[in-house]
Design an enzyme around this catalytic site. Structure first.
Site, short mmCIF file in Angstrom:
data_model
loop_
_atom_site.label_atom_id
_atom_site.label_comp_id
_atom_site.label_asym_id
_atom_site.label_seq_id
_atom_site.Cartn_x
_atom_site.Cartn_y
_atom_site.Cartn_z
N LYS A 81 0.86 -1.20 0.00
CA LYS A 81 0.00 0.00 0.00
C LYS A 81 0.89 1.24 0.00
CE LYS A 81 -3.89 1.95 2.67
NZ LYS A 81 -4.73 1.80 3.89
N SER A 162 -9.73 1.88 2.88
CA SER A 162 -8.87 2.64 2.01
C SER A 162 -7.83 1.78 1.28
CB SER A 162 -8.11 3.69 2.84
OG SER A 162 -7.29 3.06 3.80
N SER A 186 -10.06 -0.43 7.14
CA SER A 186 -9.50 -0.30 5.79
C SER A 186 -8.79 -1.52 5.22
CB SER A 186 -8.52 0.87 5.74
OG SER A 186 -9.21 2.04 5.49
N1 GLN Z 1 -13.34 4.18 6.35
C1 GLN Z 1 -12.71 4.62 7.55
C2 GLN Z 1 -12.32 6.06 7.43
O1 GLN Z 1 -12.58 6.62 6.43
C3 GLN Z 1 -11.55 3.75 7.88
C4 GLN Z 1 -10.33 4.12 7.14
C5 GLN Z 1 -9.16 3.29 7.55
O2 GLN Z 1 -9.29 2.28 8.23
N2 GLN Z 1 -8.00 3.77 7.17
O3 GLN Z 1 -11.74 6.63 8.30
#
Ligand code: GLN
Length: 500
Positions: A81, A162, A186
């Site tokens: 990532k 994400s 995410s």
């Molecule tokens: N969807 C969540 C957010 O927007 C989690 C994102 C994540 O785990 N990085 O914060």
């Protein structure tokens, strides 16, 4: 060549050990698959030369014979990532503000993977600074889910977020595994949307050093793979104490694969009543019941449990995470990293750089975070959220006195179309309703592909465990994986194989 990209990490490892395939051959097949997967926009940076170099070095190590020198990921091509700093390789966090940033250092987790013999195929796309659930907030464009066949609807789907680029790359057989980070879901939600396995270990299990920070008390690295066994193999390579991260925990990393005994007899599996949220689609409820039945059939005992503060988890998360983000993101001012947009005075340069460098979702979080941390509102919002967070964590501690693991769905729906929910941040935040509580409590959790929705899209089941009991999480997940027997492949691969 295609057959090499369908192998799991465990299968490839065995073929490499028997010298039936070389790391170079395996890597070449995956470099071709990365190219074929370009329409998905899963990668921000491809590193084919680096991959071939690393694969050749791995083949050399093996040829020299010393099995003792070989790591647990020896010769396995993976994606990373683009939130993990990689030495001298562009690292963007999906943001315009990190334009041209080539870190002079390597994150501990990626360094651990290279030490274990893994091969870098490239850096994957993500929501900007890992803020999002759909991979639609990246400066580098949307990622498409390799699953796209929905009855009567041809719109491309999101891979979740994400870690959407990592999930899409693994689901499209363009990488054998990928690293992700999980702050509120995410890793797990994109794994569920893409029909693969995604695991967030306990907070402190993997070092955060060299991972671009979003919300430091929640961020945790973990693997995205195509099987539970592969998650166990890859996590072992990623995890471990690191003196450079004071929140990384100094306890030995077990051989997680050994936990996959397939035996859940006598285990007590908690089923939390509060996870039956309003408007939950019938098919998610049905999948959950099916999961409970599978574990029961394997000899486990389902137990109704109560996690009474769960209903406050989303509002708590969406105060704590933006608060930490607003402070972490203060460092992007055009002075030290990436983009600089000139302005007359120094503060005008800051303003111009941040105004242009950050996207709308990041700005929203910085504004919310700054607001909840401001003198007049700190007690009402941030401090209250911190206190509620402790209560949420305590709920888990209490139930883990009587259960061994908890089973829930991973997400309240299957993947949705690209562009959907973008005008409604609250609808987007609801995606995290099942994943956020374990994040706030710092607990290990995994998503396992468990079935298809009525529209033919993958759905995931979610197992949460006690702190540092990744082994239990993996053991239960392994049994669910076997029972579900999920072997469906995304349409993107079928298209590739027939050349369409
Ligand atoms: N969807 C969540 C957010 O927007 C989690 C994102 C994540 O785990 N990085 O914060």
């Amino acid at each position: 060549m295609d057959s090499l990209t369908t192998l799991t990490i465990a299968e490839a490892r065995d073929l490499l050990a028997k010298r039936e395939v070389g790391a170079r051959e395996l890597t070449e097949a995956h470099i071709a698959a990365v190219e074929a997967a370009r329409p998905l926009n899963a990668f921000i940076t491809e590193t084919p030369e680096k991959a071939l170099e690393m694969a050749a070095a791995s083949d050399d190590r093996r040829a020299r014979g010393g099995e003792g020198d070989l790591g647990v990921m020896e010769g396995i091509p993976i994606a990373v990532k683009d939130l993990f700093c990689t030495e001298d390789i562009l690292t963007t966090a999906g943001s315009h503000i990190l334009d041209g940033f080539h870190p002079p250092y390597e994150s501990t987790v990626s360094a651990n993977l290279w030490r274990a013999g893994a091969v870098l195929l490239g850096k994957t796309n993500l929501d900007e600074f890992a803020m999002g659930s759909s991979n639609m907030t990246s400066y580098y464009g949307n990622v498409e889910n390799p699953w796209r066949e929905r009855e009567g609807d041809n719109r491309p789907l999101v891979p979740g977020g994400s870690s959407g680029g990592s999930a899409a790359a693994v689901a499209a057989r363009a990488a054998m595994g990928a690293t992700g980070t999980d702050t509120g879901g995410s890793i797990r939600q994109p794994a569920a949307f893409s029909g693969i396995v995604g695991m967030k270990p306990t907070y402190g299990r993997c070092s955060r050093w060299g991972v671009v920070a979003f919300a430091s008390s929640l961020d945790q690295a973990g693997p995205l793979t195509r099987s539970v066994r592969d998650a166990a193999i890859m996590l072992r390579a990623m995890a471990g104490h690191d003196g450079k991260d004071s929140t990384s925990v100094d306890c030995p990393v077990p051989d997680y694969e050994a936990a996959l005994t397939g035996d859940v007899r006598g285990l007590r599996i908690g089923v939390p009543e509060q996870y039956r949220v309003d408007d939950m689609p019938g098919e998610i409820e049905a999948l959950w019941s099916q999961g409970i039945d599978w574990l029961k059939a394997a000899g486990a005992e389902p137990v109704e449990i109560s996690l009474p503060h769960t209903k406050y988890a989303l509002p708590t998360y969406y105060i704590v995470a933006p608060a930490e983000a607003s402070s972490n993101l203060a460092r992007y001012d055009g002075v030290r990293y990436g983009l600089r947009v000139p302005g007359g005075e120094l503060d005008e340069m800051y303003e111009a750089t941040r105004g242009e460098g950050f996207g709308a979702e990041v700005k929203r979080r910085v504004l919310i975070g700054t607001y909840v941390l401001s003198a007049g509102y700190y007690d009402a919002y941030y401090n209250k959220a911190r206190r509620v967070r402790s209560l949420i964590a305590k709920d888990f501690t209490d139930v883990f006195e009587t259960v061994d693991a908890i089973l829930t769905p991973t997400a309240p729906s299957a993947a949705f179309a690209i562009g959907e929910k973008m005008d409604d941040p609250i609808a987007m935040y609801l995606n995290d309703v099942f994943t956020v509580p374990a994040s706030l409590a710092g607990l290990p959790a995994i998503s396992v592909p468990a079935g298809l929705s009525a529209e033919g899209l993958p759905l995931g089941l979610h197992v949460i465990g006690k702190a540092f009991d990744e082994e239990m999480v993996l053991r239960v997940a392994g049994v669910l994986e076997t029972a579900a027997g999920f072997t469906e492949e995304p349409g993107f691969i079928a298209g590739r194989e027939t050349g369409s």
